[in-house]
Design a protein around this motif. Structure first.
Motif: not given
Length: 355
Positions: A197, A200, A204, A233, A248-249, A252, A255-256
């Protein structure tokens, strides 16, 4: 940290923060009493707050057009170092290494960090003198400085988004491993997922350099998109009870957030008129921590299940989305009103509106 940075300079506070973090590890390693552990917690809070000083320190050193590049690069490197440290920790855990090995490696890294802080260039803030003069009358000085710092509507809206998103993601990270254990208590990948994470997030943060121009043109739209995605999410993490879906959530949403945290801090810095970067960073993060604490206390008192907690956390992101949609509509109406006035008044009206 805000007044201390102006009295002692940002560089001095960064140096003190680095040595404070070293002392934290020494107390955790050698301390044998409750008082030592309590002192360690206080020192840790002081040391980690110096990271905000470093973020604002960068804005004092570089030109405005370089804010995004420097913010993204420093956050990318920081997150990558976390990934390396996490994976090294996993490797040492597999070899049944003692805690002393962890502390020795950490202290060596911190000693290098402390030494490197003396090589940092000195900072100089053009507004520091006026800032200190205002503090001669504390009540009037602080009030005037706060009003001046958050004088623009756009800066206020972005600061609200900053605080809400910070609180929401902090809660997701705090309770992430608890959710993983609730779904699958035998999974051995939790530590790796935390590292992924952050990897990621580093990607980002770097991509924010290229998204910066689009985010500036899109005004509030990109933040509506980001906060709504994070809210969705978060809801999925509360209703979808499959471990790999949760993994995965989690990756993500982290990262966002890292991408948008780079964007929003830079946009806030550009909108700031008085150069009080450390004050902006400190208050916005404090607001986020306060919101996080209040919501965390609320869900604990109510006794929500871990799944319901994540649905509750999503509310922060949806509130941020609603705020941005509301102000976007207001801005659109204002633009339409301006167009109508320009049409009625002719060329002279256009000159007045532009001015």
């Amino acid at each position: 940290m805000a007044p201390a940075s102006y009295y002692l300079s940002h560089k001095v506070m960064i140096i003190i923060g680095a040595f404070g973090l070293s002392l934290t590890y020494l107390l955790a390693w050698c301390g044998q009493s409750l008082v030592a552990m309590q002192t360690m917690q206080v020192m840790y809070g002081f040391a980690t707050s110096s990271r905000l000083v470093f973020s604002s320190y960068i804005f004092l050193l570089v030109l405005e057009e370089d804010y995004q590049i420097m913010t993204s690069l420093t956050q990318t490197v920081s997150l990558l170092s976390f990934v390396l440290a996490s994976e090294l920790g996993q490797l040492l855990a597999l070899t049944d290494s003692s805690y002393e090995i962890y502390f020795i490696i950490s202290l060596v890294a911190l000693i290098v960090c402390c030494a490197s802080t003396f090589l940092l260039p000195a900072d100089s803030s053009s507004c520091s003198l006026s800032y200190l003069n205002r503090l001669g009358n504390p009540s009037k000085g602080w009030t005037a400085t706060l009003k001046e710092t958050w004088g623009g509507k756009s800066l206020k809206i972005l600061s609200v988004w900053w605080a809400l998103a910070f609180a929401g993601v902090s809660l997701v990270q705090n309770y992430g491993t608890t959710l993983f254990d609730a779904i699958d208590s035998h999974s051995k990948f939790n530590g790796h997922i935390l590292a992924i994470s952050e990897a990621g997030g580093s990607l980002g943060s770097y991509c924010a350099i290229y998204i910066d121009k689009f985010s500036y043109r899109s005004r509030q739209f990109i933040y509506v998109l980001g906060s709504s995605f994070m809210g969705i999410i978060c809801v999925l993490m509360g209703v979808y009870t499959k471990i790999w879906g949760a993994y995965l959530s989690y990756v993500v949403i982290c990262t966002i957030y890292r991408t948008f945290s780079c964007l929003v801090s830079v946009q806030c810095g550009r909108l700031l008129s008085n150069g009080q970067f450390i004050l902006l960073f400190s208050v916005n993060n404090f607001a986020g921590l306060l919101i996080e604490t209040l919501l965390q206390a609320a869900v604990e008192v109510v006794g929500l299940s871990i799944y319901s907690q994540f649905i509750a956390f999503s509310g922060l992101f949806f509130v941020a989305t609603a705020i941005f949609i509301t102000f976007s509509c207001i801005d659109c109406r204002g633009d339409e009103s301006n167009k109508y006035v320009l049409t009625e008044t002719g060329p002279e009206g256009i000159l007045t509106a532009d001015t």
